[in-house]
Motif scaffolding. Structure first.
Motif, PDB file in Angstrom:
ATOM      1  N   PHE A   1      24.678  42.881  36.256  1.00 28.22           N
ATOM      2  CA  PHE A   1      23.748  43.473  35.276  1.00 28.22           C
ATOM      3  C   PHE A   1      24.472  44.445  34.342  1.00 28.22           C
ATOM      4  CE2 PHE A   1      20.274  41.869  37.878  1.00 28.22           C
ATOM      5  CZ  PHE A   1      19.357  41.519  36.917  1.00 28.22           C
ATOM      6  N   ALA A   2      25.483  45.171  34.897  1.00 31.23           N
ATOM      7  CA  ALA A   2      26.250  46.062  34.005  1.00 31.23           C
ATOM      8  C   ALA A   2      27.029  45.271  32.961  1.00 31.23           C
ATOM      9  CB  ALA A   2      27.198  46.910  34.854  1.00 31.23           C
ATOM     10  N   SER A   3      27.532  44.087  33.345  1.00 33.15           N
ATOM     11  CA  SER A   3      28.264  43.237  32.380  1.00 33.15           C
ATOM     12  C   SER A   3      27.321  42.689  31.316  1.00 33.15           C
ATOM     13  CB  SER A   3      28.980  42.109  33.122  1.00 33.15           C
ATOM     14  OG  SER A   3      28.041  41.235  33.705  1.00 33.15           O
ATOM     15  N   ILE A   4      26.088  42.333  31.756  1.00 33.53           N
ATOM     16  CA  ILE A   4      25.088  41.843  30.784  1.00 33.53           C
ATOM     17  C   ILE A   4      24.773  42.935  29.769  1.00 33.53           C
ATOM     18  CG2 ILE A   4      22.705  41.051  30.528  1.00 33.53           C
ATOM     19  CD1 ILE A   4      23.003  39.678  33.252  1.00 33.53           C
ATOM     20  N   SER A   5      24.568  44.162  30.272  1.00 32.72           N
ATOM     21  CA  SER A   5      24.286  45.281  29.362  1.00 32.72           C
ATOM     22  C   SER A   5      25.459  45.521  28.435  1.00 32.72           C
ATOM     23  CB  SER A   5      23.979  46.535  30.191  1.00 32.72           C
ATOM     24  OG  SER A   5      23.778  47.646  29.350  1.00 32.72           O
ATOM     25  N   TYR A   6      26.676  45.396  28.985  1.00 30.61           N
ATOM     26  CA  TYR A   6      27.878  45.596  28.202  1.00 30.61           C
ATOM     27  C   TYR A   6      28.029  44.495  27.149  1.00 30.61           C
ATOM     28  CZ  TYR A   6      32.915  45.735  27.234  1.00 30.61           C
ATOM     29  OH  TYR A   6      34.152  45.751  26.621  1.00 30.61           O
ATOM     30  N   ALA A   7      27.634  43.223  27.508  1.00 30.21           N
ATOM     31  CA  ALA A   7      27.767  42.099  26.580  1.00 30.21           C
ATOM     32  C   ALA A   7      26.739  42.202  25.441  1.00 30.21           C
ATOM     33  CB  ALA A   7      27.621  40.775  27.317  1.00 30.21           C
ATOM     34  N   THR A   8      25.541  42.625  25.727  1.00 30.37           N
ATOM     35  CA  THR A   8      24.479  42.664  24.718  1.00 30.37           C
ATOM     36  C   THR A   8      24.561  43.915  23.864  1.00 30.37           C
ATOM     37  OG1 THR A   8      23.003  43.677  26.348  1.00 30.37           O
ATOM     38  CG2 THR A   8      22.900  41.286  26.086  1.00 30.37           C
ATOM     39  N   LEU A   9      25.057  45.040  24.451  1.00 28.62           N
ATOM     40  CA  LEU A   9      25.128  46.282  23.708  1.00 28.62           C
ATOM     41  C   LEU A   9      26.426  46.989  24.081  1.00 28.62           C
ATOM     42  CD1 LEU A   9      23.630  48.083  21.700  1.00 28.62           C
ATOM     43  CD2 LEU A   9      22.574  49.275  23.650  1.00 28.62           C
ATOM     44  N   PRO A  10      27.542  46.526  23.499  1.00 28.25           N
ATOM     45  CA  PRO A  10      28.855  47.088  23.864  1.00 28.25           C
ATOM     46  C   PRO A  10      29.038  48.484  23.305  1.00 28.25           C
ATOM     47  CG  PRO A  10      29.118  45.379  22.173  1.00 28.25           C
ATOM     48  CD  PRO A  10      27.680  45.404  22.489  1.00 28.25           C
ATOM     49  N   THR A  11      28.854  49.459  24.129  1.00 34.85           N
ATOM     50  CA  THR A  11      29.104  50.859  23.778  1.00 34.85           C
ATOM     51  C   THR A  11      30.103  51.410  24.787  1.00 34.85           C
ATOM     52  OG1 THR A  11      27.312  51.680  25.185  1.00 34.85           O
ATOM     53  CG2 THR A  11      26.777  51.135  22.884  1.00 34.85           C
ATOM     54  N   SER A  12      30.587  52.622  24.485  1.00 36.13           N
ATOM     55  CA  SER A  12      31.556  53.230  25.405  1.00 36.13           C
ATOM     56  C   SER A  12      30.905  53.523  26.771  1.00 36.13           C
ATOM     57  CB  SER A  12      32.092  54.527  24.799  1.00 36.13           C
ATOM     58  OG  SER A  12      31.030  55.445  24.525  1.00 36.13           O
TER      59      SER A  12
ATOM     60  N   LEU B   1      30.504  50.309  28.597  1.00 32.00           N
ATOM     61  CA  LEU B   1      31.811  49.866  29.062  1.00 32.00           C
ATOM     62  C   LEU B   1      32.226  50.618  30.322  1.00 32.00           C
ATOM     63  CD1 LEU B   1      34.425  48.256  28.648  1.00 32.00           C
ATOM     64  CD2 LEU B   1      35.242  50.106  27.137  1.00 32.00           C
ATOM     65  N   ASP B   2      31.990  51.940  30.281  1.00 35.99           N
ATOM     66  CA  ASP B   2      32.352  52.725  31.491  1.00 35.99           C
ATOM     67  C   ASP B   2      31.535  52.287  32.697  1.00 35.99           C
ATOM     68  OD1 ASP B   2      34.177  54.127  30.000  1.00 35.99           O
ATOM     69  OD2 ASP B   2      32.813  55.805  29.576  1.00 35.99           O
ATOM     70  N   ASP B   3      30.207  52.079  32.484  1.00 33.80           N
ATOM     71  CA  ASP B   3      29.350  51.640  33.608  1.00 33.80           C
ATOM     72  C   ASP B   3      29.809  50.294  34.127  1.00 33.80           C
ATOM     73  OD1 ASP B   3      27.919  53.965  33.313  1.00 33.80           O
ATOM     74  OD2 ASP B   3      26.293  53.035  32.144  1.00 33.80           O
ATOM     75  N   TYR B   4      30.142  49.394  33.169  1.00 35.98           N
ATOM     76  CA  TYR B   4      30.559  48.048  33.571  1.00 35.98           C
ATOM     77  C   TYR B   4      31.827  48.126  34.400  1.00 35.98           C
ATOM     78  CZ  TYR B   4      33.445  43.900  32.941  1.00 35.98           C
ATOM     79  OH  TYR B   4      34.309  42.851  33.156  1.00 35.98           O
ATOM     80  N   ARG B   5      32.847  48.851  33.882  1.00 35.74           N
ATOM     81  CA  ARG B   5      34.123  48.906  34.594  1.00 35.74           C
ATOM     82  C   ARG B   5      33.991  49.609  35.964  1.00 35.74           C
ATOM     83  NH1 ARG B   5      38.360  50.315  29.670  1.00 35.74           N
ATOM     84  NH2 ARG B   5      38.270  48.230  28.682  1.00 35.74           N
ATOM     85  N   ALA B   6      33.191  50.672  36.041  1.00 41.00           N
ATOM     86  CA  ALA B   6      32.986  51.355  37.327  1.00 41.00           C
ATOM     87  C   ALA B   6      32.329  50.412  38.340  1.00 41.00           C
ATOM     88  CB  ALA B   6      32.139  52.607  37.133  1.00 41.00           C
ATOM     89  N   ALA B   7      31.267  49.693  37.903  1.00 42.09           N
ATOM     90  CA  ALA B   7      30.573  48.774  38.817  1.00 42.09           C
ATOM     91  C   ALA B   7      31.499  47.656  39.259  1.00 42.09           C
ATOM     92  CB  ALA B   7      29.328  48.215  38.147  1.00 42.09           C
ATOM     93  N   ARG B   8      32.324  47.149  38.295  1.00 41.74           N
ATOM     94  CA  ARG B   8      33.236  46.064  38.637  1.00 41.74           C
ATOM     95  C   ARG B   8      34.278  46.533  39.654  1.00 41.74           C
ATOM     96  NH1 ARG B   8      36.721  41.978  35.009  1.00 41.74           N
ATOM     97  NH2 ARG B   8      38.340  41.561  36.541  1.00 41.74           N
ATOM     98  N   ASN B   9      34.872  47.727  39.438  1.00 42.62           N
ATOM     99  CA  ASN B   9      35.884  48.219  40.381  1.00 42.62           C
ATOM    100  C   ASN B   9      35.309  48.395  41.803  1.00 42.62           C
ATOM    101  OD1 ASN B   9      37.886  48.261  38.430  1.00 42.62           O
ATOM    102  ND2 ASN B   9      37.442  50.391  37.832  1.00 42.62           N
TER     103      ASN B   9
END
Length: 625
Positions: free
Chosen positions: A94-105, A108-116
């Motif tokens: 879901f963080a990647s979806i949010s990052y893909a639809t609305l790429p903001t800093s 991006l931070d939420d996406y990378r933190a969730a992925r790690n």
């Protein structure tokens, strides 16, 4: 584990059957017998072995229960970690979806933190290998993570190169939603799989608890059965046999036949053999006792608490004229003379107060004649009966009566004529009837001496009879021993001069409470004997020594002495060291016997110390009070 525990329990149950076992060798049956010590060890060892086996089984079951509990806890722990990882993957998508639809800093931070977090957690889950279900779940989660990471990498690449159009963003969103749904379904599948496993574990736990209860109930049942079995065995092999031994001891007392011999090889068997040996010895002793009682010349009888004969030996026929059957059950006072009725008890009160010892009475024989009897009575331990030995003393009583008659004859019919004859001879010697020829005077003098000797013997006999019959009257008073010695010396001095012997008297101030006349008689007799057996020219010495509670008087001579074997005998009646002494030295052999009797009645003691050829010391002791 369950099969091993079952085998151990079965082995424990078989221990109950090793108490008594049989082994056939060459068609013969060999029985093993255990001593009481081994049976005691067996009694301890069998329950101990069973308890060890039972506790071991419980220990194994408890260990298995702990393993199941730990496994359940591990399953729950694994499920929690896998569920958390799946949720993190779901969140990362879901963080990647949010990052893909609305790429903001921020996205991006939420996406990378969730992925790690997601990738690190999936990497850590690779270490789980504790359970097949956990391994399978981790593998499925890893496969799903690869898809999610691939999707995330594509989105991240497009976004970083500004190559992601709006349309592609929506396409990635749709793929992300599908992947998220797939991850959710996967998590749901994990949940159901783990719930089924927990249900199976709960079923297994319930089955295990039922098995544990079964083992506990079985162990308690076997323990109870073992206790009753051992109790029955020991009751049969020990208690029952001991009852036989006890019964045999009671049969010995009742003189009844014994039980059959006890079989076995332990101490009870040996005890039974010993009791049988003792029974044989007692039976032989009883036979000998009966033989002695039945053949005894004295009457042996038992008198019960009612004063009746309860047993009597055949001697009653010869002595009293009654058969034993005629006297058993009859009151003993029925056979006693009237003057002897109170000598034996006639009831229970009389039995309790009756004293043991000896007494005399008279019994009426069956033909009406009287017999004098000496009864020796011993009271039984329970004081309910008397054991009596009855001796016939009729002849002794007759002899005593004859002796009394003889004493009376000697006293009145012999001493009086002798005294008259001595008086007549004295008158003849003095010339009262005229001058006698010289030869006749010598004969009269000899006759006078012999008559005096006869009178002395008669007086000794009468005095000895008085002493032995207890008819001697003693006049006890405070007496100066010096007066007694002086009187004794005066009485013997002429006799000593005739023998050429000197008497040496000591000076003393000792006083004693005694009969002066009787004491003088003792000293005179001892001095006369000392003078009689002393060579001419010798001295007879008298010595007085005083102790704390007695005074000792000694008469010492230098005569021929007395052999050691005669030191006690010479104080008996008519006893002299040599048979010729009566003729050569004179005397009746009663002097020392009279001295002994008088001293003992005065409360003292008498004795002699002598060495053959060197003289003698006669001594006697009198109490000072």
């Amino acid at each position: 584990m369950y099969e091993a525990a079952t085998q151990i329990l079965t082995l424990g149950q078989y221990h109950c059957h090793i108490i008594y076992w049989r082994h056939k060798v060459s068609g013969h049956e060999l029985k093993l017998r255990f001593s009481l010590f081994r049976k005691g060890v067996l009694l301890v060892a069998v329950p101990l072995l069973f308890e060890v086996a039972f506790v071991s089984i419980l220990y194994f079951l408890v260990l298995q229960s702990q393993e199941q509990t730990q496994q359940r806890a591990l399953i729950l722990s694994n499920f929690q970690e896998i569920a958390v990882a799946a949720a993190e993957g779901y969140q990362a998508v879901f963080a990647s979806i949010s990052y893909a639809t609305l790429p903001t800093s921020q996205s991006l931070d939420d996406y990378r933190a969730a992925r790690n977090v997601y990738t690190n957690h999936v990497s850590d889950l690779q270490k789980i290998k504790s359970h097949p279900l956990a391994i399978k779940s981790v593998q499925a989660l890893t496969d799903g993570a690869k898809k999610a990471v691939a999707l995330l990498d594509d989105i991240d690449f497009k976004v970083q190169h500004n190559d992601l159009s709006v349309y592609e963003g929506f396409q990635y969103s749709r793929r992300g939603m599908a992947l998220a749904k797939e991850l959710r379904d996967q998590l749901t599948g994990f949940r159901y799989a783990y719930l089924r496993k927990l249900d199976e574990s709960n079923i297994e736990s319930e089955r295990f608890l039922k098995l544990l209860r079964s083992y506990v109930i079985a162990g308690i049942s076997v323990s109870i059965a073992m206790a009753f079995g051992l109790c029955f065995y020991f009751s049969k092999s020990i208690v029952q046999r001991l009852k036989i031994v006890r019964d045999n001891s009671m049969r010995i007392a009742a003189e009844a036949p014994l039980n059959l011999p006890i079989s076995g090889r332990d101490e009870i068997t040996e005890l039974d053999k010993t009791i049988r040996g003792v029974a044989d010895i007692i039976a032989e002793s009883r036979r000998n006792e009966r033989a002695v009682v039945e053949n005894a010349s004295d009457i042996i009888c038992t008198i019960d608490s009612q004063g009746r004969f309860s047993s009597i030996n055949p001697a009653s026929t010869k002595i009293w004229g009654y058969e034993p059957d005629e006297l058993i059950g009859r009151r003993c006072i029925d056979v006693l003379a009237q003057d002897s009725a109170n000598t034996l008890p006639s009831n229970k009160e009389g039995m309790l107060s009756h004293q043991t010892g000896q007494f005399e009475n008279r019994v009426i024989k069956k033909d009406g004649a009287y017999r004098d009897m000496l009864w020796s009575v011993q009271k039984a331990a329970d004081e309910q009966s008397l054991f009596c030995v009855v001796h016939d003393i009729t002849e002794r009583k007759e002899a005593e009566r004859f002796k009394q008659q003889l004493t009376a004859v000697v006293s009145h019919d012999l001493r009086t004529p002798l005294t008259s004859m001595q008086g007549a001879l004295t008158l003849l010697t003095m010339g009262a009837l005229g001058e006698l020829p010289e030869r006749a005077a010598e004969k009269v003098k000899i006759l006078d001496s012999e008559i005096m000797r006869l009178i002395a013997i008669t007086n000794d006999l009468l005095e000895m009879e008085s002493l032995t019959s207890g008819k001697l009257d003693l006049h006890m008073r405070d007496t100066e021993l010096a007066d007694v010695l002086e009187r004794s010396k005066n009485a013997v001095e002429t006799f000593a001069e005739q023998h050429g012997v000197t008497i040496e008297m000591p000076s003393t101030d000792v006083n004693v409470v005694t009969d002066a006349d009787r004491l003088t008689r003792v000293v005179v007799n001892l001095l006369s004997n000392a003078v009689k057996f002393s060579p001419p020219g010798e001295t007879v010495a008298v010595d007085v020594s005083k102790a704390t509670d007695f005074v000792e008087l000694s008469i010492i001579d230098r005569g021929r002495g007395i052999p050691e074997g005669y030191h006690e005998i010479i104080f008996e009646r008519f006893k002299q060291v040599e048979d010729a002494d009566a003729k050569e030295k004179g005397g009746s052999g009663l002097g020392l016997a009279i001295c002994k009797s008088i001293v003992e009645q005065l409360g003292g003691s008498i004795g002699v110390e002598s060495t053959l050829g060197k003289g003698s010391r006669f001594w006697f002791r009198l109490p000072l009070t």
